[in-house]
Design a protein around this motif. Sequence first.
Motif, mmCIF file in Angstrom:
data_model
loop_
_atom_site.group_PDB
_atom_site.id
_atom_site.type_symbol
_atom_site.label_atom_id
_atom_site.label_comp_id
_atom_site.label_asym_id
_atom_site.label_seq_id
_atom_site.Cartn_x
_atom_site.Cartn_y
_atom_site.Cartn_z
ATOM 1 N N ASP A 53 0.942 -1.448 -0.008
ATOM 2 C CA ASP A 53 0.123 0.147 -0.024
ATOM 3 C C ASP A 53 0.935 1.240 -0.038
ATOM 4 O OD1 ASP A 53 -2.396 -1.442 2.321
ATOM 5 O OD2 ASP A 53 -2.180 -1.447 -0.029
ATOM 6 N N LEU A 54 2.080 1.170 0.609
ATOM 7 C CA LEU A 54 2.743 2.355 0.825
ATOM 8 C C LEU A 54 3.486 2.677 -0.637
ATOM 9 C CD1 LEU A 54 4.358 4.417 2.467
ATOM 10 C CD2 LEU A 54 6.078 2.837 3.109
ATOM 11 N N LYS A 55 3.722 1.537 -1.178
ATOM 12 C CA LYS A 55 4.278 1.787 -2.664
ATOM 13 C C LYS A 55 2.983 2.520 -3.550
ATOM 14 C CE LYS A 55 7.570 -2.020 -2.415
ATOM 15 N NZ LYS A 55 7.932 -3.278 -2.981
ATOM 16 N N GLU A 56 1.941 1.888 -3.396
ATOM 17 C CA GLU A 56 1.019 2.612 -4.243
ATOM 18 C C GLU A 56 0.763 4.013 -3.986
ATOM 19 O OE1 GLU A 56 -2.401 0.106 -3.541
ATOM 20 O OE2 GLU A 56 -1.665 -1.664 -4.567
ATOM 21 N N VAL A 57 0.918 4.408 -2.566
ATOM 22 C CA VAL A 57 0.651 5.681 -2.263
ATOM 23 C C VAL A 57 1.797 6.624 -2.774
ATOM 24 C CG1 VAL A 57 0.554 7.300 -0.145
ATOM 25 C CG2 VAL A 57 -0.758 5.269 0.107
ATOM 26 N N GLN A 58 2.911 6.085 -2.593
ATOM 27 C CA GLN A 58 4.159 7.037 -3.219
ATOM 28 C C GLN A 58 3.852 7.104 -4.585
ATOM 29 O OE1 GLN A 58 7.449 4.328 -1.887
ATOM 30 N NE2 GLN A 58 7.591 5.447 -0.058
ATOM 31 N N LEU A 59 3.320 5.939 -5.424
ATOM 32 C CA LEU A 59 3.157 6.431 -6.959
ATOM 33 C C LEU A 59 2.180 7.473 -7.005
ATOM 34 C CD1 LEU A 59 3.704 5.258 -9.734
ATOM 35 C CD2 LEU A 59 1.978 3.475 -9.377
ATOM 36 N N GLU A 60 0.926 7.323 -6.147
ATOM 37 C CA GLU A 60 -0.092 8.330 -6.071
ATOM 38 C C GLU A 60 0.492 9.736 -6.026
ATOM 39 O OE1 GLU A 60 -3.147 7.034 -4.104
ATOM 40 O OE2 GLU A 60 -3.817 5.296 -5.124
ATOM 41 N N LEU A 61 1.251 9.836 -5.106
ATOM 42 C CA LEU A 61 1.879 11.016 -4.772
ATOM 43 C C LEU A 61 2.725 11.588 -6.053
ATOM 44 C CD1 LEU A 61 3.063 10.473 -0.952
ATOM 45 C CD2 LEU A 61 1.172 12.004 -1.953
#
Length: 280
Positions: free
Chosen positions: A42-50
Motif C-alpha cells: 500500500d505504501l508503494k501505491e501511495v508513493q506512486l499516487e503522490l
Amino acid sequence: MKNYSKQMKNTQEELHQELRDLRELKVTFASLQHQLRTTEQDLKEVQLELKVTKDNLELYQQKLEKIEKVNFETIQEVKIEISNTQIGLSQRKQEMADIKVSSREIEQNTSKLNKKIVQEVNNVKKDIEKGSIVAKKALMIKGKDDEHWIGFHKLDETNHHCLRVLKTTDNTWHDDIRIKAAGWLRGVDDEYWIGFSNLDEANHHCLGVWNKHNNTWHDDVRVKAACLLRGVDDEHWIGFCYLDHLYHHCLGVWKIYERQWHDDVRVKAAMMSRFRTKAL
C-alpha cells in the motif's frame, strides 16, 4: 482406576491446549507478516499516487502560466482546483506518515511476538530439562522408541495388575518387561539417601541414612504405617477389621460405596526382600 484415567485425560487435554495455543501464536505471527507485506505494498501505491499527483500539480502550474490572460473567473476556478489538489496531496502525505507509523508498530509488535515465542519455547525446554514439566499418571510409558509402549494389559487369575509392552507396528502385547531395583531411596533432599547400612547381632538387615555431605551413616530412619491400603480402586481399601476367637488380627476389604467389610483379602508371599549397597 476411574480417577487415574480422568487425571490422565485432563493432563492430555492440558497438553493439547498448550499445543493449540502455540499453533495459534504461529498463525498470528504469520498473519502479522502478511499484514506487513500488504502495508508495504500500500505504501508503494501511495508513493506512486503522490508522484502522479505531483506531476499533475506541475501540469496545473504550467496551465496557470499559459492562461494568465484568461478572465478572472477562469483563474479563480483553476486556483480552487489547485487548492483542492494541494489539500488532497497533504492528506496523502498524512496518510503516508500514518502508514509509516503503523508499519513501524507492526514491525515492533512482530519482533516482540517473535521474541516472546522464542522465550516461551526456551522456557518449556528448560522446564522439561529441569523436570518441572512432567506428564503425571500417564496411561502408557514410552519404551525404547515410539513403537514400544509399556502399560496395563490385564488382571491375572489372582487379580494382579499385569504390565506388558505394546508394539504399535503390529498392535501386539509382549511379556518382556524388567524393572531395575534401585540401590538407594532419596531422603529429604539430594544430600540424604536411605539404604542398607549393616547387619546387626541378630543378622537383621538394617537401613540407615547416608549423609552425602560428610559421608556418615545415621540411624534415624522411620517407616510410617498406613491405616488402610488401597485395593483395586478408590472404592476398595484393605485394613484391620476385627479380632477372631483366637485373637488373630483379621484384615478385610472396606467397600466405600456399601460401607461394609468383606473377607476377600489374599496376601501373596514374597520370596525375598532384596537389599544391596551402592557406592555414591
